[in-house]
Design an enzyme around this catalytic site. Structure first.
Site, PDB file in Angstrom:
ATOM      1  N   HIS A  24      12.495 113.026  45.478  1.00  0.00           N
ATOM      2  CA  HIS A  24      13.543 112.356  44.677  1.00  0.00           C
ATOM      3  C   HIS A  24      13.230 112.758  43.237  1.00  0.00           C
ATOM      4  O   HIS A  24      14.450 113.220  42.452  1.00  0.00           O
ATOM      5  CB  HIS A  24      12.985 111.053  44.619  1.00  0.00           C
ATOM      6  N   GLU A  25      12.209 113.126  42.808  1.00  0.00           N
ATOM      7  CA  GLU A  25      11.846 113.548  41.431  1.00  0.00           C
ATOM      8  C   GLU A  25      12.436 114.883  41.341  1.00  0.00           C
ATOM      9  O   GLU A  25      12.868 115.262  40.136  1.00  0.00           O
ATOM     10  CB  GLU A  25      10.528 113.365  41.079  1.00  0.00           C
ATOM     11  N   HIS A  28      16.056 115.172  40.770  1.00  0.00           N
ATOM     12  CA  HIS A  28      16.523 114.977  39.403  1.00  0.00           C
ATOM     13  C   HIS A  28      16.425 116.237  38.529  1.00  0.00           C
ATOM     14  O   HIS A  28      17.248 116.666  37.911  1.00  0.00           O
ATOM     15  CB  HIS A  28      15.518 113.877  38.662  1.00  0.00           C
TER      16      HIS A  28
END
Length: 218
Positions: A24-25, A28
């Site tokens: 998820h990170e 980004h």
């Protein structure tokens, strides 16, 4: 899914959870780099090494306490990947894609873990030693990634959905919503305390989970 004691749950859940927050990170940061901001890369955050993304309180302490106390839900966070808004080529527009990348990554991982669980169903009986943990990991992987995706898409800054909404709304409304960000965490805690947060998340999460299971054939 069979009932698991705490050590058993941790054993099968740790890998799906770590990948859920890590990818998820990284998503980004990777999308931010594609749109002109190399901040995450320069700080060594474009890596699947979970140690680079773990927040000692949000990733370890809070979820562990909730598990030990049998709270009935999990809540936590990772270290946010830094994004330098001014480096983006079209900051307001590009932040929509940067913010949406994390939930999109969780959706893709939900399908991945669904495929893992589906694979476990076709293993021969003599491979139960592998099929059982793969099934459990797959089911947990679907659940945690769907919950993370739906939770993060809530249109409340500083969540990803809030940043998407700020990027999509016209100027005055965008500015008004962005002013909520300093209070967003406390609003979430309040919604969680009265049970409203789960009331909003659960129907959407159930719908998405059903879709994932249908697509992978579970």
């Amino acid at each position: 899914m069979p009932d698991l004691n705490l050590p058993q749950f941790i054993a099968v859940a740790v890998l799906p959870i770590l990948f859920a927050i890590t990818v998820h990170e990284v998503a980004h940061g990777w999308v931010a780099k594609r749109f002109g901001d190399p901040t995450a890369q320069r700080l060594g955050r474009l890596t699947l090494n979970p140690l680079k993304h773990i927040d000692p309180v949000g990733t370890v302490l809070i979820p562990a306490l909730l598990l030990i106390l049998h709270a009935g839900f999990l809540f936590g966070w990772a270290r946010p990947v830094p994004v330098t808004w001014e480096n983006l080529r079209h900051p307001k527009r590009d932040m929509v894609f940067v913010a949406a990348a994390g939930p999109a990554a969780n959706l893709l991982m939900a399908f991945f873990w669904g495929a893992v669980a589906r694979l476990a169903t076709v293993l021969p009986p003599q491979a139960d030693w592998a099929a059982v943990p793969l099934t459990l990991m797959g089911e947990i992987g679907i659940s945690i990634n769907v919950l993370l995706m739906v939770f993060n898409l809530l249109p409340l800054p500083p969540l990803d959905g809030g940043r998407v909404a700020v990027g999509l709304l016209p100027g005055p409304l965008s500015w008004q919503l962005s002013r909520v960000e300093p209070y967003g965490f406390f609003i979430l805690l309040g919604l969680m305390a009265v049970g409203a947060l789960w009331f909003v998340i659960q129907p959407v999460a159930s719908l998405v989970t059903g879709l994932v299971r249908l697509v992978v054939g579970l």
